[in-house]
Scaffold this motif. Structure first.
Motif, PDB file in Angstrom:
ATOM      1  N   ALA A 120      -3.329 -42.399   1.231  1.00 33.16           N
ATOM      2  CA  ALA A 120      -2.675 -43.684   1.493  1.00 33.16           C
ATOM      3  C   ALA A 120      -3.681 -44.811   1.271  1.00 33.16           C
ATOM      4  O   ALA A 120      -3.405 -45.797   0.581  1.00 33.16           O
ATOM      5  N   ALA A 121      -4.858 -44.642   1.856  1.00 31.04           N
ATOM      6  CA  ALA A 121      -5.896 -45.671   1.694  1.00 31.04           C
ATOM      7  C   ALA A 121      -6.268 -45.818   0.220  1.00 31.04           C
ATOM      8  O   ALA A 121      -6.453 -46.936  -0.273  1.00 31.04           O
ATOM      9  N   ALA A 122      -6.360 -44.690  -0.487  1.00 32.87           N
ATOM     10  CA  ALA A 122      -6.788 -44.727  -1.894  1.00 32.87           C
ATOM     11  C   ALA A 122      -5.803 -45.510  -2.777  1.00 32.87           C
ATOM     12  O   ALA A 122      -6.215 -46.148  -3.737  1.00 32.87           O
ATOM     13  N   VAL A 123      -4.500 -45.463  -2.466  1.00 31.58           N
ATOM     14  CA  VAL A 123      -3.535 -46.204  -3.291  1.00 31.58           C
ATOM     15  C   VAL A 123      -3.308 -47.629  -2.775  1.00 31.58           C
ATOM     16  O   VAL A 123      -2.444 -48.336  -3.284  1.00 31.58           O
ATOM     17  N   GLY A 124      -4.068 -48.029  -1.765  1.00 32.80           N
ATOM     18  CA  GLY A 124      -4.001 -49.419  -1.330  1.00 32.80           C
ATOM     19  C   GLY A 124      -3.067 -49.695  -0.168  1.00 32.80           C
ATOM     20  O   GLY A 124      -2.713 -50.846   0.090  1.00 32.80           O
ATOM     21  N   VAL A 125      -2.680 -48.661   0.553  1.00 40.67           N
ATOM     22  CA  VAL A 125      -1.879 -48.872   1.769  1.00 40.67           C
ATOM     23  C   VAL A 125      -2.788 -49.424   2.858  1.00 40.67           C
ATOM     24  O   VAL A 125      -3.960 -49.042   2.957  1.00 40.67           O
ATOM     25  N   ASP A 126      -2.240 -50.349   3.665  1.00 37.20           N
ATOM     26  CA  ASP A 126      -3.067 -51.016   4.664  1.00 37.20           C
ATOM     27  C   ASP A 126      -2.861 -50.515   6.090  1.00 37.20           C
ATOM     28  O   ASP A 126      -3.760 -50.610   6.912  1.00 37.20           O
ATOM     29  N   GLY A 127      -1.668 -50.059   6.382  1.00 43.34           N
ATOM     30  CA  GLY A 127      -1.411 -49.669   7.769  1.00 43.34           C
ATOM     31  C   GLY A 127      -0.303 -48.643   7.886  1.00 43.34           C
ATOM     32  O   GLY A 127       0.415 -48.377   6.915  1.00 43.34           O
ATOM     33  N   LEU A 128      -0.198 -48.056   9.083  1.00 40.50           N
ATOM     34  CA  LEU A 128       0.807 -47.020   9.340  1.00 40.50           C
ATOM     35  C   LEU A 128       1.616 -47.353  10.591  1.00 40.50           C
ATOM     36  O   LEU A 128       1.074 -47.847  11.582  1.00 40.50           O
ATOM     37  N   ILE A 129       2.911 -47.039  10.514  1.00 38.45           N
ATOM     38  CA  ILE A 129       3.767 -47.028  11.709  1.00 38.45           C
ATOM     39  C   ILE A 129       4.399 -45.641  11.770  1.00 38.45           C
ATOM     40  O   ILE A 129       5.144 -45.245  10.874  1.00 38.45           O
ATOM     41  N   LEU A 130       4.057 -44.889  12.807  1.00 32.93           N
ATOM     42  CA  LEU A 130       4.638 -43.547  12.992  1.00 32.93           C
ATOM     43  C   LEU A 130       5.214 -43.517  14.399  1.00 32.93           C
ATOM     44  O   LEU A 130       4.515 -43.206  15.365  1.00 32.93           O
ATOM     45  N   PRO A 131       6.495 -43.874  14.540  1.00 32.37           N
ATOM     46  CA  PRO A 131       7.029 -44.080  15.897  1.00 32.37           C
ATOM     47  C   PRO A 131       7.000 -42.844  16.786  1.00 32.37           C
ATOM     48  O   PRO A 131       6.997 -42.978  17.997  1.00 32.37           O
ATOM     49  N   ASP A 132       6.964 -41.650  16.195  1.00 31.31           N
ATOM     50  CA  ASP A 132       6.929 -40.479  17.078  1.00 31.31           C
ATOM     51  C   ASP A 132       5.528 -39.874  17.197  1.00 31.31           C
ATOM     52  O   ASP A 132       5.388 -38.716  17.580  1.00 31.31           O
ATOM     53  N   LEU A 133       4.516 -40.684  16.895  1.00 36.43           N
ATOM     54  CA  LEU A 133       3.143 -40.279  17.233  1.00 36.43           C
ATOM     55  C   LEU A 133       2.774 -40.966  18.542  1.00 36.43           C
ATOM     56  O   LEU A 133       2.548 -42.177  18.586  1.00 36.43           O
ATOM     57  N   PRO A 134       2.754 -40.219  19.648  1.00 41.03           N
ATOM     58  CA  PRO A 134       2.480 -40.852  20.940  1.00 41.03           C
ATOM     59  C   PRO A 134       0.987 -41.133  21.120  1.00 41.03           C
ATOM     60  O   PRO A 134       0.160 -40.563  20.425  1.00 41.03           O
ATOM     61  N   GLU A 135       0.693 -42.019  22.057  1.00 45.15           N
ATOM     62  CA  GLU A 135      -0.697 -42.466  22.164  1.00 45.15           C
ATOM     63  C   GLU A 135      -1.630 -41.346  22.617  1.00 45.15           C
ATOM     64  O   GLU A 135      -2.793 -41.340  22.256  1.00 45.15           O
ATOM     65  N   TYR A 136      -1.118 -40.369  23.369  1.00 43.47           N
ATOM     66  CA  TYR A 136      -1.998 -39.261  23.787  1.00 43.47           C
ATOM     67  C   TYR A 136      -2.519 -38.505  22.572  1.00 43.47           C
ATOM     68  O   TYR A 136      -3.719 -38.260  22.431  1.00 43.47           O
ATOM     69  N   GLU A 137      -1.615 -38.158  21.654  1.00 45.53           N
ATOM     70  CA  GLU A 137      -2.029 -37.442  20.453  1.00 45.53           C
ATOM     71  C   GLU A 137      -2.835 -38.339  19.519  1.00 45.53           C
ATOM     72  O   GLU A 137      -3.740 -37.884  18.844  1.00 45.53           O
ATOM     73  N   PHE A 138      -2.502 -39.633  19.509  1.00 46.89           N
ATOM     74  CA  PHE A 138      -3.264 -40.593  18.715  1.00 46.89           C
ATOM     75  C   PHE A 138      -4.720 -40.600  19.183  1.00 46.89           C
ATOM     76  O   PHE A 138      -5.643 -40.519  18.378  1.00 46.89           O
ATOM     77  N   GLU A 139      -4.899 -40.669  20.489  1.00 47.83           N
ATOM     78  CA  GLU A 139      -6.256 -40.776  21.033  1.00 47.83           C
ATOM     79  C   GLU A 139      -7.031 -39.477  20.918  1.00 47.83           C
ATOM     80  O   GLU A 139      -8.231 -39.481  20.711  1.00 47.83           O
ATOM     81  N   THR A 140      -6.335 -38.343  21.086  1.00 49.85           N
ATOM     82  CA  THR A 140      -7.063 -37.081  21.137  1.00 49.85           C
ATOM     83  C   THR A 140      -7.209 -36.423  19.767  1.00 49.85           C
ATOM     84  O   THR A 140      -8.097 -35.610  19.570  1.00 49.85           O
ATOM     85  N   GLU A 141      -6.313 -36.742  18.838  1.00 43.95           N
ATOM     86  CA  GLU A 141      -6.357 -35.981  17.601  1.00 43.95           C
ATOM     87  C   GLU A 141      -6.310 -36.825  16.327  1.00 43.95           C
ATOM     88  O   GLU A 141      -7.147 -36.686  15.446  1.00 43.95           O
ATOM     89  N   TYR A 142      -5.309 -37.697  16.222  1.00 47.18           N
ATOM     90  CA  TYR A 142      -5.029 -38.281  14.906  1.00 47.18           C
ATOM     91  C   TYR A 142      -5.673 -39.638  14.641  1.00 47.18           C
ATOM     92  O   TYR A 142      -5.917 -39.995  13.492  1.00 47.18           O
ATOM     93  N   GLY A 143      -5.932 -40.387  15.709  1.00 50.42           N
ATOM     94  CA  GLY A 143      -6.445 -41.744  15.551  1.00 50.42           C
ATOM     95  C   GLY A 143      -7.741 -41.794  14.744  1.00 50.42           C
ATOM     96  O   GLY A 143      -7.969 -42.717  13.956  1.00 50.42           O
ATOM     97  N   ALA A 144      -8.577 -40.774  14.925  1.00 47.64           N
ATOM     98  CA  ALA A 144      -9.877 -40.753  14.251  1.00 47.64           C
ATOM     99  C   ALA A 144      -9.723 -40.769  12.730  1.00 47.64           C
ATOM    100  O   ALA A 144     -10.476 -41.448  12.029  1.00 47.64           O
ATOM    101  N   PHE A 145      -8.732 -40.031  12.212  1.00 47.46           N
ATOM    102  CA  PHE A 145      -8.514 -40.006  10.753  1.00 47.46           C
ATOM    103  C   PHE A 145      -8.047 -41.377  10.259  1.00 47.46           C
ATOM    104  O   PHE A 145      -8.460 -41.847   9.201  1.00 47.46           O
TER     105      PHE A 145
END
Lengths: 262, 394
Positions: free
Chosen positions: A121-146
């Motif tokens: 996504a970053a490589a093709v010039g995307v700037d941001g993501l909205i993933l409504p079913d990614l909750p903040e717990y999983e964001f903080e513990t797993e996915y946010g880092a990527f």
């Protein structure tokens, strides 16, 4: 890393008498035709959209009402996949200067591979993501880092039901802007926006670290004005998808639609 | 917090499956449930009312019946846990009784539910009538056609049945519509999910309400045989609520073999199947991470089973963990095998089982039991609702 294209947009857009009026328009990738994605984006940019929120179609979009659901089914039937979308976006930055946000649900992203998704996504010039079913717990513990690693903004949603404490938390995790859902509903609902002022005024008074865009139920000039009066701007989705239904001329349809809003 | 096969983590994970993947619009309601369900369920007054209704209204305990002729036929000892004798004809009401009492304590005035075969819809409509609460049931258009008697029952009980017309028009889509209803009605509505699926705490909460099944199995087997534990417990699995209830108090008793039977439809590799553990990969549907039938691109696949209650592309996260960890034995039965088993059980034991339940019986032909094994099969529901299908196959 420097400021993101989204952050720069909010910083560089002057406030008129009524404050900023940033317009973010949602469209579904691969809708109305598989290869209309770029034409739609170009038409949006040319006719005044400040940001583009590109929906990645999913078979089971829980937060969406019938209009956006249907556009996703059409896009899937057209053959849209994340792989195809990235191929379409590969040269998009030659023509599209406004920030691009990908919106979608977790499952297709997981199957694609979360890190691979962020990277490409970053490589093709995307700037941001909205993933409504990614909750903040999983964001903080797993996915946010990527998401951070590849320099993407991540936008959380807040609703009139979200507690003040939680709004602050989600604001602190978001970058780019915060997405204020105008009423408790799926997208495209006709719930009236009478209470929305109180809610937006509350958000304004909270002095959040991110700008706020209002979405859900924004369908015409009046609702756009209401939303903008206490926020940095608004997001239009369902009304635009409706306008695109059955069109043969994406450019003209988009031009006519946005003329009624701005 | 220590997790077991039975007990998820504080975030609702069984191994790597579970969690609460929900949009923000559902957060307040789901968090309210997460923070209150254990306290409410352990409250003495709640337990008293719950147990009294299970006894006097549902008709519990349901019998544990020694199936003599089936035992002879398969040269082992087969016990039937008669959930078909519950009021409304299936185990589903154990959970709806629990959740309506919970909804009452949360101050909710409006109940929504999804249903596949209609058993959960009927069980929800029933408890709503009992408590005088508004009831809306979402049901796939295709299921409305094939389960007409249950649609009529729901209406007679005062529920509004709303057809789900999107996607495969079955249980998955009914669940989507129910979730969308909840998003649109966040203040007064409680969503009674009928299976051990959905965001945390639903899988654990529903399993706990259904665990009365295995609680009774344990003391009943002891009473009948003097034995503390069976050698095997078997149940059919769609989302997996009767299986969760039947397995619950045996999950951490490792000597007991747990057998879950999925619906293979026309055959596991036919492209017309609902055998999730065989065909699925980890994914997210209806708010939890579990095994999910999906395309390489992450779109949910439309499943197929002759039985509406098993026609679901996912499986509860507890079961996904039983599968991945090897704790559970996962088998499957085709539409035809299930139909044959329904006729066999009817003639051998005088009990017409639901099509869902018939899948569990079908594997008696494929799985070898020993002569001294003590096998408990959860007879999750009765077959009245499936008579139209059975008549076509007579």
């Amino acid at each position: 890393m420097g400021e993101s294209r989204i952050t720069k947009l909010f910083q560089s857009t002057p406030s008129g008498a009524g404050g900023q009026r940033i317009l973010n328009v949602y469209c579904t990738a691969g809708y109305p035709q598989l290869d209309s994605t770029l034409d739609v984006m170009k038409a949006l940019q040319d006719n005044g959209a400040d940001l583009i929120e590109l929906g990645m179609p999913y078979s089971d979009p829980l937060a969406d009402g019938p209009v956006i659901q249907n556009s996703g089914l059409v896009a899937l039937a057209n053959g849209m996949t994340i792989e195809t979308l990235f191929a379409q976006l590969k040269d998009a930055r030659k023509e599209i200067n406004v920030p691009i946000i990908l919106m979608g649900y977790m499952n297709p992203v997981l199957q694609y591979g979360f890190e691979r998704f962020c990277k490409e996504a970053a490589a093709v010039g995307v700037d941001g993501l909205i993933l409504p079913d990614l909750p903040e717990y999983e964001f903080e513990t797993e996915y946010g880092a990527f998401i951070k690693q590849y320099g993407l903004d991540f936008i959380f949603l807040v609703t009139p039901e979200t507690s003040d404490e939680r709004i602050k938390k989600l604001d602190s995790l978001s970058t780019g802007f915060l997405y204020a859902v105008s009423s408790s509903s799926t997208t495209g609902s006709d719930k009236n926006m009478t209470d929305v002022n109180t809610y937006l005024q509350k958000l304004q008074a909270m002095q959040l670290s991110n700008p706020v865009l209002v979405g859900f139920g924004i369908k015409d000039k009046q609702t756009f004005d209401t939303a903008c009066s206490h926020s940095n701007g608004a997001i239009i989705g369902t009304a635009y998808i409706k306008a695109l239904e059955g069109t043969n001329d994406v450019a003209a349809t988009t031009k006519n639609f946005l003329k009624t809003i701005i | 917090m220590e997790t077991t096969y039975q007990k998820p983590s504080s975030q609702g994970y069984y191994g790597k499956f579970g969690g609460a993947y929900i949009p923000e619009m559902l957060h307040r309601n789901v968090e309210e449930l997460q923070s209150r369900y254990l306290d409410i369920m352990s409250d003495a007054a709640f337990q008293k009312e719950f147990r009294a209704l299970l006894k006097d209204y549902v008709g519990r305990p349901t019998p544990l019946f020694y199936a003599q002729r089936l035992s002879t036929q398969f040269n082992t000892n087969i016990w039937l846990k008669r959930e078909d004798l519950c009021h409304t004809g299936a185990h589903k009401i154990n959970n709806t009784i629990g959740q309506i009492l919970l909804a009452e304590r949360l101050g909710k005035k409006r109940i929504i539910a999804e249903t596949g075969a209609g058993q959960h819809g009927v069980a929800t409509a029933t408890v709503c009538a009992l408590k005088g609460v508004e009831c809306i049931v979402y049901m796939g258009e295709k299921d409305i056609e094939r389960q007409a008697p249950n649609v009529a029952r729901m209406k007679m009980l005062g529920a509004t049945v709303i057809p789900a017309t999107s996607g495969s028009k079955t249980l998955k889509d009914a669940t989507n519509e129910a979730i969308r209803d909840w998003i649109n009605n966040p203040n007064d509505t409680h969503y009674i999910i009928g299976s051990v699926v959905g965001p945390h705490p639903y899988p654990d909460m529903v399993a706990k309400f259904q665990s009365v099944i295995s609680e009774e199995m344990r003391w009943q087997l002891k009473e009948h045989t003097g034995k503390d534990l069976p050698t095997h417990v078997m149940a059919c699995v769609g989302g997996g609520s009767n299986a969760a209830g039947a397995f619950y108090h045996f999950l951490d008793e490792l000597s007991v073999k747990i057998i879950a039977v999925e619906a293979a439809g026309h055959g596991v590799n036919s492209g017309m199947s609902a055998a999730t553990t065989q065909l699925g990969k980890p994914g997210i549907l209806h708010g939890s991470k579990s095994l999910l039938m999906q395309t390489a691109d992450g779109q949910v696949v439309e499943p197929h089973s002759i039985s509406a209650g098993l026609d679901y592309p996912g499986i509860g996260p507890m079961h996904a963990n039983l599968f991945e960890s090897g704790r559970g034995i996962f088998l499957s039965a085709t539409d035809d095998e299930a139909l044959n088993a329904a006729f066999e059980v009817s003639r051998l034991e005088g009990i017409i089982p639901a099509l869902e339940t018939a899948h569990a019986f079908a594997v008696l032909h494929n799985y070898k039991f020993k002569e001294d094994d003590q096998v408990i099969i959860c007879l999750s529901g009765r077959g009245d609702k499936d008579l139209a299908t059975y008549m076509k196959n007579m």
